[in-house]
Motif scaffolding. Sequence first.
Motif, short mmCIF file in Angstrom:
data_model
loop_
_atom_site.label_atom_id
_atom_site.label_comp_id
_atom_site.label_asym_id
_atom_site.label_seq_id
_atom_site.Cartn_x
_atom_site.Cartn_y
_atom_site.Cartn_z
N VAL A 50 0.95 -1.25 -0.03
CA VAL A 50 -0.04 -0.05 0.01
C VAL A 50 0.96 1.24 0.01
CG1 VAL A 50 -1.75 -1.18 1.06
CG2 VAL A 50 -0.08 0.06 2.46
N PRO A 51 0.42 2.28 -0.30
CA PRO A 51 1.11 3.52 -0.67
C PRO A 51 1.60 4.19 0.73
CG PRO A 51 -0.47 3.65 -1.98
CD PRO A 51 -0.72 2.34 -1.44
N ARG A 52 2.79 4.50 1.05
CA ARG A 52 2.98 5.07 2.46
C ARG A 52 2.27 6.34 2.85
NH1 ARG A 52 9.66 4.28 2.29
NH2 ARG A 52 9.58 2.07 1.46
N ASP A 53 2.26 6.96 1.82
CA ASP A 53 1.45 8.62 1.99
C ASP A 53 0.16 8.37 2.31
OD1 ASP A 53 0.60 7.61 -0.41
OD2 ASP A 53 1.02 9.43 -1.57
N VAL A 86 -9.49 -2.32 4.34
CA VAL A 86 -8.55 -1.27 4.77
C VAL A 86 -7.35 -1.27 3.55
CG1 VAL A 86 -6.95 -0.65 6.31
CG2 VAL A 86 -9.22 -1.72 7.08
N VAL A 87 -7.12 -2.51 3.07
CA VAL A 87 -5.93 -2.50 2.10
C VAL A 87 -6.60 -1.78 0.93
CG1 VAL A 87 -4.53 -4.02 0.52
CG2 VAL A 87 -4.84 -4.62 3.14
N ARG A 104 -5.07 1.38 -0.99
CA ARG A 104 -4.76 1.61 -2.44
C ARG A 104 -5.66 2.45 -3.48
NH1 ARG A 104 -4.35 -5.01 -3.21
NH2 ARG A 104 -2.25 -5.44 -2.20
N GLY A 105 -6.61 2.98 -2.56
CA GLY A 105 -7.53 3.86 -3.54
C GLY A 105 -8.44 3.10 -4.38
#
Length: 510
Positions: free
Chosen positions: A96-99, A164-165, A169-170
């Motif tokens: 997943v993206p850290r931001d 949640v994942v 990830r959007g």
Amino acid sequence: MAYSRSQTVCLTGFQGHPVTVEAHIAKGRPALVVTGLPDIALEQSKVRIFSAFTNSGLEWPDTYTVVNLLPASVRKSGSVCDLAIAAAILAAGYTVPRDRLEGTVLLGELGLDGQLQPVRGVLPCLLAAERAGADTAIVPLRNLAEASLVSRLKCLGANHLSEVVAFLRGEESLSATAPVVPEEPAAELPDMADVVGQETARRGLEVAAAGGHHLFLLGPPGAGKTMLAERLPSILPPLDEAAALETTALHSIAGTLKGTHPRLLRRPPYSAPHHSVTMPAMVGGGTPLRPGAISMAHNGVLFLDECPEARRDVLDALRQPLERGEILISRARSSARFPARIQLVLAANPCPCAASSTESCTCPAPRRHRYLSRLSGPLMDRVDIRIEVAPVPMSAMLSADAVPESSEVIAARVAEARRAARERWSDAEQEWRTNSEVPGPRLRAKPWRLPTSVTKTADWLVETGQLTGRGYDRTLRMAWTLADLAGRDRPDSGDIAEAAGLRVGWLPPS
């Protein structure tokens, strides 16, 4: 660099403490190490998270993975960190993206199948996260209604780790609305209109409610002591926003919030532990530390029936919260403070045989003396009002002429008296909400000092040894409450005399 961090909150007693979860994936033998003083529940999170990954279709990093909980010098407890640890590992492994974790606090326990399990203490945790600058919270869906009580946070709920994942990830959105299930209507509080006779006790209850004073009721079984105590919350004012939030947070930690869509607790709580209550059950304890009966009555009423039957050390544990409005629990590896601003009501029979009248009592005088002397002098000196409750005659019970006042009528007078006290101390630039909170030295100094022509009754009781210094100050506080109930700016000699009568109505044997 295979490094990431996420945010969560751990509880230490009543306070939530923000925790930064660091995850680092490095080369080496496959292992997951958790550092930062985790307790057993947190240490076991390794097994839960590994199984949750496997059953959610996520790839577990087959390398050496280190998770650190900052600040590392503070002990962490509970399973609330599971979701944050999982998210940090996922971000460190570029799943997943850290931001997406910036400004987001994650709370929740993971089941082996990846389901998010509800946790206790969500409300105080999110209040701490809000103060730390978080703007979004992800919690188990069954905790979402409680989380939504923190209005300045965007709260989202999830049922499963895979949800949640997908959100991080959007790919999907998370629910911002908790499922609403029809609730049973709240039970009506017992009404003072049910109390027939007992004019002195009713008056004492009204004075106690108006000024936040502690109360002792002495009388034979069936005289109405429990009936009176149960009706005290019905004449207390509703909790304001700050008190309601604090009270609800305590009940969240204890796991006693009722229903699937909890709201702020606006009614003063009522706690009535059995006289066999243990010390941990009364003051709090366990692992992690949780509030006891004293704190569960915070901003409300703690009633102890048959109080001489309780353990002496349990009764004496009440002295600290009666003075300070909080209780400190110290253990070898941890300590915690819980708020405990309570209104104490004690009730006792005159003797251990619990006879219905003095004529039928078979207890010799020394036995009666020993029974009542279980209530220590230092504890009873902190109880403002002492009332003997006599049995109600049958003529009063069957009379249809006198209709007792309802709780609604009495509560209106109590609210007006509290408003007068609050305005008086607010004008004096003080934060005292009730007369019982005013320090004695302030009432004995200008501009609140009363002339000796007014205080002569209380002065005489001190001179004759019937009032201690603490008792004198508490008598002054009650006199101010009586003046507020009567709509007077200052107490007169009649208020002092009535307050002294309520104070020395009964004294424990020395």
